[in-house]
Design an enzyme around this catalytic site. Structure first.
Site, PDB file in Angstrom:
ATOM      1  N   ARG A 325      -7.760  25.915  35.334  1.00  0.00           N
ATOM      2  CA  ARG A 325      -8.263  26.100  33.971  1.00  0.00           C
ATOM      3  C   ARG A 325      -8.516  27.578  33.649  1.00  0.00           C
ATOM      4  NH1 ARG A 325      -9.389  21.428  31.582  1.00  0.00           N
ATOM      5  NH2 ARG A 325     -10.757  22.397  30.037  1.00  0.00           N
ATOM      6  N   TYR A 328      -3.606  30.119  35.197  1.00  0.00           N
ATOM      7  CA  TYR A 328      -2.696  30.487  36.286  1.00  0.00           C
ATOM      8  C   TYR A 328      -1.487  29.557  36.370  1.00  0.00           C
ATOM      9  CZ  TYR A 328      -6.132  33.834  38.057  1.00  0.00           C
ATOM     10  OH  TYR A 328      -6.989  34.902  38.188  1.00  0.00           O
ATOM     11  N   GLY A 329      -1.672  28.280  36.077  1.00  0.00           N
ATOM     12  CA  GLY A 329      -0.538  27.352  36.109  1.00  0.00           C
ATOM     13  C   GLY A 329       0.527  27.749  35.105  1.00  0.00           C
ATOM     14  N   LYS A 330       0.105  28.098  33.897  1.00  0.00           N
ATOM     15  CA  LYS A 330       1.038  28.544  32.860  1.00  0.00           C
ATOM     16  C   LYS A 330       1.708  29.853  33.276  1.00  0.00           C
ATOM     17  CE  LYS A 330      -1.812  26.381  29.285  1.00  0.00           C
ATOM     18  NZ  LYS A 330      -2.774  26.635  28.190  1.00  0.00           N
ATOM     19  N   GLU A 350      12.483  21.164  39.132  1.00  0.00           N
ATOM     20  CA  GLU A 350      13.085  20.063  39.879  1.00  0.00           C
ATOM     21  C   GLU A 350      12.668  18.727  39.290  1.00  0.00           C
ATOM     22  OE1 GLU A 350      12.887  18.629  44.490  1.00  0.00           O
ATOM     23  OE2 GLU A 350      13.374  20.729  44.085  1.00  0.00           O
ATOM     24  N   SER A 354       6.606  14.469  36.814  1.00  0.00           N
ATOM     25  CA  SER A 354       5.558  13.497  36.514  1.00  0.00           C
ATOM     26  C   SER A 354       5.219  13.608  35.031  1.00  0.00           C
ATOM     27  CB  SER A 354       4.311  13.783  37.350  1.00  0.00           C
ATOM     28  OG  SER A 354       3.746  15.022  36.966  1.00  0.00           O
TER      29      SER A 354
END
Length: 450
Positions: A325, A328-330, A350, A354
């Site tokens: 949150r 960092y994921g983005k 890949e 999900s």
């Protein structure tokens, strides 16, 4: 945050035990003397009813695997659970001396935990439940807000999803977390899932990781001795990006096999259906770090195959719970596309993704594509968008179709982009997180030596 959601809540058991003790004390006080009992017929009736209930509960103990019951969670509310496993909590032969590993049927498997008997409401025990009916009822009871609250931090994906048969086999094999906590740098983190560590590490209450080389140990003293000898202050490999306090390191799985394998062990603790690859030679790992005067501390990573015939630019992605949150994921997703641009290729994650993985990527694709469409005044084709962004044409088409921005005219797809509609979709897509400063990326695409 993820680590908080995944944590156990011993205070629940303590609170339940205190309540049980208070209840016992009250019953004892009610039946303390013959005169008091004689003068209060209701007290006698309550004691008889309580005694009968206790006898009924005792007949259920120890609870069988598969039993459904209500359990007091850390929010101090009762939630439906299924008993996955049980173990004796002492050397006593009493059927009450068991702990139970339970799955909260309303929530993700990462919240599964060991609970004490006091946390369970034995009056709600169900031993014969049709699983399909029960699961459907539980799903209906769960609000959209509850689902979002539990799942919104878990958007990471594994190397591949599993078919139904493999999924059942996977869940049976990994049904009980073998490691409860890890220590990594300055954080103690509650784990979410089973990870196939070597047998000698199984059932360790806590593992201690060196945050730089990712070697793991059973005891704090071992880690302290190791840290005096470990020369690393950052992941092995080449630093390919540095902007402010953020650094990205490229780690070749073939050159740093032990690090790559340890990273996979670590990641599996937080990724459910991730296939653990022991043959890390085929992968490059991009490890994102926060840097200070003590070194570079891993916050997350993504991996990619060195050679992908399907144009995959990302195989696995994870942001560690303490750092979720924060964008960092983005950042990791955006970084994977910047590498694709440097390679002069289009890329795609890949498959299959999900549901939550698709949601995360769809947000990135939406922001990138609509920002271009807002600035671009003349006609633009999907191929031109793909060339500009390194996003695969199929992903562009599916994203724009999901936003109703594509029409089919005269045998071809046409992008219809009203500025107000674009603004509305951009607002719904949310902020883009941390930006990748491309001027700080110093990298050449991987080439097999020899």
């Amino acid at each position: 945050m993820g680590s908080m959601e995944a944590s156990t809540a011993p205070e629940n058991g303590t609170a339940a035990a205190a309540a049980a003790a208070a209840s016992t004390a009250c019953n004892g006080a009610g039946g303390g003397g013959g005169a008091a009992a004689a003068s209060n017929g209701g007290g006698v009736e309550r004691r008889l009813r309580s005694s009968a209930a206790s006898a009924s509960w005792a007949s259920h103990l120890p609870l069988e695997v598969g039993t459904r019951v209500m359990c007091r969670w850390r929010d101090q509310k009762l939630h439906p659970v299924k008993v996955i496993e049980r173990r004796k909590s002492s050397t006593s032969s009493s059927p009450a001396d068991y702990e139970y590993y339970v799955h909260y049927t309303e929530f993700n498997r990462r919240l599964d935990e060991w609970v004490k008997l006091e946390q369970l409401d034995l009056e709600t025990v169900e031993t014969d439940v049709d699983e399909k009916v029960e699961d459907k009822a539980t799903s209906l009871k769960m609000t959209r807000h509850q689902k979002r609250k539990i799942d919104e931090t878990h958007v990471e994906q594994g190397h591949e999803e599993l078919d139904a048969a493999s999924l059942r086999e996977h869940e049976e094999f990994t049904k009980v977390k073998n490691i409860a906590k890890i220590e990594l740098g300055r954080y103690e983190i509650d784990t979410w899932y089973f990870s196939p560590f070597p047998p000698e590490y199984n059932d360790s209450p806590k593992l201690f990781f060196c945050e730089f080389c990712l070697n793991f140990m059973k005891r704090k003293e071992q880690l302290q001795r190791h840290m005096k000898k470990c020369d690393l202050k950052h992941p092995p490999g080449d630093e390919i990006y540095r902007s402010g306090t953020l650094s990205m390191f490229e780690v070749d799985g073939k050159k740093n096999k032990v690090y790559g394998q340890n990273l996979c062990y670590l990641a599996k603790l937080f990724l459910d259906h991730k296939t653990l690859y022991y043959d890390v030679d085929l992968f490059l790992f991009y490890v994102l770090c926060e840097c200070d005067d003590r070194g570079c501390h891993m916050v997350g990573y993504f991996s990619k195959e060195k050679h992908s015939e399907e144009s995959y630019n990302l195989a696995c992605i994870l942001t560690l719970p303490p750092y979720q949150r924060k964008g960092y994921g983005k950042f990791l997703i955006a970084f994977s596309y910047e590498l694709s641009k440097k390679e002069g290729k289009v890329g795609t994650p890949e498959r299959p993704l999900s549901d939550l993985g698709l949601l995360s990527y769809r947000g990135y694709w939406t922001r990138v594509l609509l920002e271009i469409l807002k600035k671009h005044k003349s006609n633009i084709s999907i191929k031109e968008l793909s060339d500009m962004t390194a996003i695969k044409a199929d992903d562009i088409l599916s994203t724009l179709q999901s936003l109703d921005l594509i029409q089919y005219r005269k045998g071809q797809h046409v992008i219809c982009a009203d500025p107000k509609v674009l603004d509305r979709h951009l607002k719904a897509a949310g902020r883009g997180g941390l930006e990748v400063d491309v001027s700080k990326l110093i990298w050449t695409p991987y080439k097999e030596q020899g």
